[in-house]
Design a protein around this motif. Structure first.
Motif, PDB file in Angstrom:
ATOM      1  N   SER A 128       0.823  -1.213   0.000  1.00 59.69           N
ATOM      2  CA  SER A 128       0.000   0.000   0.000  1.00 59.69           C
ATOM      3  C   SER A 128       0.855   1.260   0.000  1.00 59.69           C
ATOM      4  N   ARG A 140     -11.308   8.645  -0.300  1.00 61.15           N
ATOM      5  CA  ARG A 140     -10.011   7.976  -0.356  1.00 61.15           C
ATOM      6  C   ARG A 140     -10.140   6.575   0.245  1.00 61.15           C
ATOM      7  N   SER A 141      -9.814   5.573  -0.532  1.00 63.82           N
ATOM      8  CA  SER A 141      -9.984   4.193  -0.080  1.00 63.82           C
ATOM      9  C   SER A 141      -8.973   3.839   1.006  1.00 63.82           C
ATOM     10  N   LYS A 142      -9.386   2.961   1.883  1.00 59.85           N
ATOM     11  CA  LYS A 142      -8.528   2.438   2.943  1.00 59.85           C
ATOM     12  C   LYS A 142      -8.629   0.919   2.922  1.00 59.85           C
ATOM     13  N   ARG A 144      -8.257  -2.173   4.815  1.00 62.34           N
ATOM     14  CA  ARG A 144      -8.182  -2.476   6.241  1.00 62.34           C
ATOM     15  C   ARG A 144      -7.602  -3.855   6.525  1.00 62.34           C
ATOM     16  N   ASN A 161     -12.938   0.393   3.064  1.00 65.42           N
ATOM     17  CA  ASN A 161     -14.035   1.316   3.365  1.00 65.42           C
ATOM     18  C   ASN A 161     -14.865   1.627   2.119  1.00 65.42           C
ATOM     19  N   ASN A 198     -11.824  -2.182  11.424  1.00 65.83           N
ATOM     20  CA  ASN A 198     -10.460  -2.469  10.995  1.00 65.83           C
ATOM     21  C   ASN A 198     -10.237  -3.955  10.779  1.00 65.83           C
TER      22      ASN A 198
END
Length: 238
Positions: A128, A140-142, A144, A161, A198
Motif C-alpha cells: 500500500s 479515499r480508499s482504505k 483495512r 471502506n 479495521n
C-alpha cells in the motif's frame, strides 16, 4: 470438435499444458484464446514449445532465446501471464522432455499454495505504500484487512471502506501478489468487500452489562431487594 474437447477437459484439470509448434515462431489467435480460457477456468498453465529440432539454432540463438521470445509475445497479449513457465523441447529427439513433469508439479504446488493471514496483511501494508490509494466515489480508499478465501486458484478478499477498487489498482495488487508469492501462470482473484471495522474477524463488543432486563446493575438491585425482603420475613417470624 477439438476446441470443445479442450474446454471440456480443462474443467476437470488442475494444470493445463499448452503445446505450441515452434516452427510457427509466434502465437496464433486460437492459442491466445485457449490461454484466456485457462485463466477463466482458474487453472495453472505451463507452455511447451515443441519441435525445437526443426529450428535453426546458432551459438547466438538457442532454445532459451526462443522461449524468451514466446514469453514476450504472451506477456504483451495477456500481461497476467508474465513469467509463465515455457519449456522448449523436441518430442522427436527427447530433448527437454524430462523437464515437463517437474514443471507441471511445481505449477500445481504454486496453484494450491495457501498464504497465512498474517503474512498477507504484512504484504498489504507494504504494498500500500508503493502506490497512492485510489479515490472511489469521492472517498479515499482504505485497505483495512486481507485474507485468503481459497487456493486453486488463489483467491483473496480485501476488506476496505469502499465496495470496489479501480481495475488499474487491482492489476497493481495482482502484479505484486504474483511477484511476492510466485503465483505465475495462473489467475489471481481479488474480491473487495466494504467493512466499517479495521478487523472484520474481531467480535463486536457487547455493550450489555449483564443478562436479564436492565442488565447487571438491575439484576444486583433485584437480588438485594429480594434478600432484604427475605430477611424482613425471618425477623417477623421470630
Amino acid at each position: 470438435m477439438a476446441v470443445a474437447d479442450t474446454l471440456r477437459t480443462m474443467k476437470v484439470a488442475e494444470v493445463a499444458v499448452l503445446v505450441l509448434d515452434a516452427k510457427e515462431l509466434y502465437l496464433h489467435r486460437q492459442e491466445l484464446a485457449i490461454c484466456n480460457a485457462i485463466l477463466n477456468e482458474g487453472r495453472a498453465l505451463v507452455i511447451v514449445a515443441n519441435k525445437m529440432d526443426l529450428l535453426e539454432m546458432s551459438s547466438g540463438y538457442g532454445p532459451k532465446d526462443f522461449a524468451k521470445q514466446v514469453r514476450m509475445q504472451l506477456e504483451t497479449a495477456i500481461p497476467i501471464l508474465r513469467n509463465t513457465p515455457i519449456l522448449p523441447m523436441s518430442c522427436r529427439t527427447g530433448e527437454g522432455v524430462s523437464d515437463l513433469l517437474p514443471a507441471v508439479l511445481d505449477a500445481k504446488l504454486r496453484w494450491s499454495k495457501t498464504i497465512s493471514t498474517g503474512l498477507l496483511n504484512r504484504w498489504l501494508k507494504e504494498v500500500s505504500k508503493g502506490s497512492p490509494l485510489p479515490v472511489v466515489g469521492g472517498v479515499r480508499s482504505k485497505l483495512r484487512y486481507i485474507c485468503m478465501k481459497k487456493a486453486r486458484p488463489p483467491t483473496a478478499i480485501i476488506f476496505a471502506n469502499v465496495d470496489h477498487l479501480p481495475d488499474s489498482y487491482l492489476r497493481y495488487l495482482t502484479r505484486h501478489l504474483q511477484e511476492s508469492f510466485e503465483l505465475y501462470g495462473m489467475a489471481i482473484r481479488i474480491i473487495v468487500k466494504k467493512s466499517a471495522t479495521n478487523n472484520p474477524y474481531v467480535k463486536k463488543k457487547d455493550n450489555r452489562s449483564g443478562f436479564g432486563l436492565g442488565g447487571r446493575d438491575a439484576r444486583n438491585r433485584r437480588r438485594i431487594a429480594k434478600y432484604k425482603k427475605k430477611k424482613k420475613r425471618s425477623t417477623k417470624s421470630l
